[in-house]
Design a protein around this motif. Structure first.
Motif, PDB file in Angstrom:
ATOM      1  N   PRO A   1       0.948  -1.095   0.012  1.00 12.21           N
ATOM      2  CA  PRO A   1       0.004  -0.016   0.128  1.00 12.21           C
ATOM      3  C   PRO A   1       0.893   1.312   0.077  1.00 12.21           C
ATOM      4  N   THR A   2       2.073   1.301  -0.099  1.00 12.26           N
ATOM      5  CA  THR A   2       2.782   2.474   0.032  1.00 12.26           C
ATOM      6  C   THR A   2       2.874   2.999  -1.330  1.00 12.26           C
ATOM      7  N   LEU A   3       2.764   2.447  -2.417  1.00 11.48           N
ATOM      8  CA  LEU A   3       2.852   3.292  -3.591  1.00 11.48           C
ATOM      9  C   LEU A   3       1.834   2.555  -4.458  1.00 11.48           C
ATOM     10  N   LEU A   4       0.657   3.379  -4.969  1.00 12.59           N
ATOM     11  CA  LEU A   4      -0.239   2.890  -5.677  1.00 12.59           C
ATOM     12  C   LEU A   4       0.050   3.325  -7.550  1.00 12.59           C
ATOM     13  N   GLU A   5      -0.774   2.423  -8.067  1.00 12.03           N
ATOM     14  CA  GLU A   5      -0.740   2.540  -9.617  1.00 12.03           C
ATOM     15  C   GLU A   5      -1.361   3.942  -9.801  1.00 12.03           C
TER      16      GLU A   5
END
Length: 257
Positions: free
Chosen positions: A47-51
């Motif tokens: 969940p740290t970086l999302l598309e």
């Protein structure tokens, strides 16, 4: 006869071209030496970086290699003004077996480390990394799942803390062989542990030369696989809560059990 001040119009095509060339050179210098924008195309760091996240990567954090330069010309080998990646950094690098691809993962193993996953627990040099279930996320935009997903918080030996997703209990990546990181290489993993192609699988150990830079700040984020150019979708798809957030401080909407 009196002198007359003559003002010459120096504009024209030549001056316009000169300004454009100077701007392009300045942009090239900034991109090569300082910051380079990247977008997140997959969910391996959820969940740290999302598309749909767009972030700046610090190019000077680890020094410079041929991969710091557009098209990676063979001007030199190794790194110039090299800085060592730190455990817990989120870094962009070229995939070792296909250097045309940029990957982004978290630095887990340093040169000489022994890395292993046992029943979903990360071990570094035979010591379990503290792992605590902190709740669930029930938001498909964050988890890409249709129901609640368990979230575990890990604390690395140097104190770096981050959340990981557990999409599939007892998945193939939850139990691995022991990896011994060679000198000059690093072991990289995604925070979305059950949906990440990383050093546990086909990525392997990443040479220091392949590092491009350290992820720094999210400057734009849009959901729904929308393009930033689709301005008419901004009101419904723009993730306002992620704008200008450090990659280590992006909100993740954890629900406590």
């Amino acid at each position: 006869m009196s002198d007359k001040a003559v003002v010459k119009n120096s504009g024209g095509l030549g001056e316009t071209v000169s300004v454009i060339v100077q701007a392009l050179l300045l942009a090239l210098v900034i991109r090569t030496l300082l910051f380079q924008p990247f977008n997140i195309p997959s969910g391996s760091m959820r969940p740290t970086l999302l598309e749909g996240d767009y972030l700046f990567v610090s190019k000077f954090s680890y020094g410079y290699s041929k991969y710091s330069i557009p098209f990676a010309p063979e001007l030199f080998s190794g790194r110039i003004w090299s800085g060592d990646p730190q455990r817990g950094d989120i870094a962009v690098f070229r995939k070792p077996n296909d250097t045309s691809l940029d990957f982004i993962k978290r630095v887990i193993g340093l040169p000489g480390d022994k890395i292993q996953m046992r029943s979903g627990v990360l071990y570094i040099n035979d010591v379990a990394v503290p792992r605590e279930k902190v709740g669930q996320i029930d938001n498909p935009d964050i988890t890409e799942a249709s129901g609640p997903v368990d979230v575990y918080r890990e604390v690395l030996p140097n104190g770096i803390t981050y959340d990981t997703l557990d999409l599939i209990p007892n998945s193939v990546g939850d139990d691995t062989r022991e990896f011994v990181v060679p000198a000059g290489h690093y072991f990289m993993m995604g925070d979305n542990r059950d949906n990440s192609s990383d050093s546990r699988f086909d990525v392997g150990y990443v040479p220091i030369e392949n590092f491009i830079g350290r992820a720094n700040i999210i400057f734009f984020s849009i959901a729904g696989k929308a393009s930033p150019l689709e301005i008419w979708r901004w009101p419904s798809e723009l993730r306002f809560d992620r704008l200008l957030h450090s990659v280590n401080a992006a909100p993740n909407s954890v629900q406590k059990n």
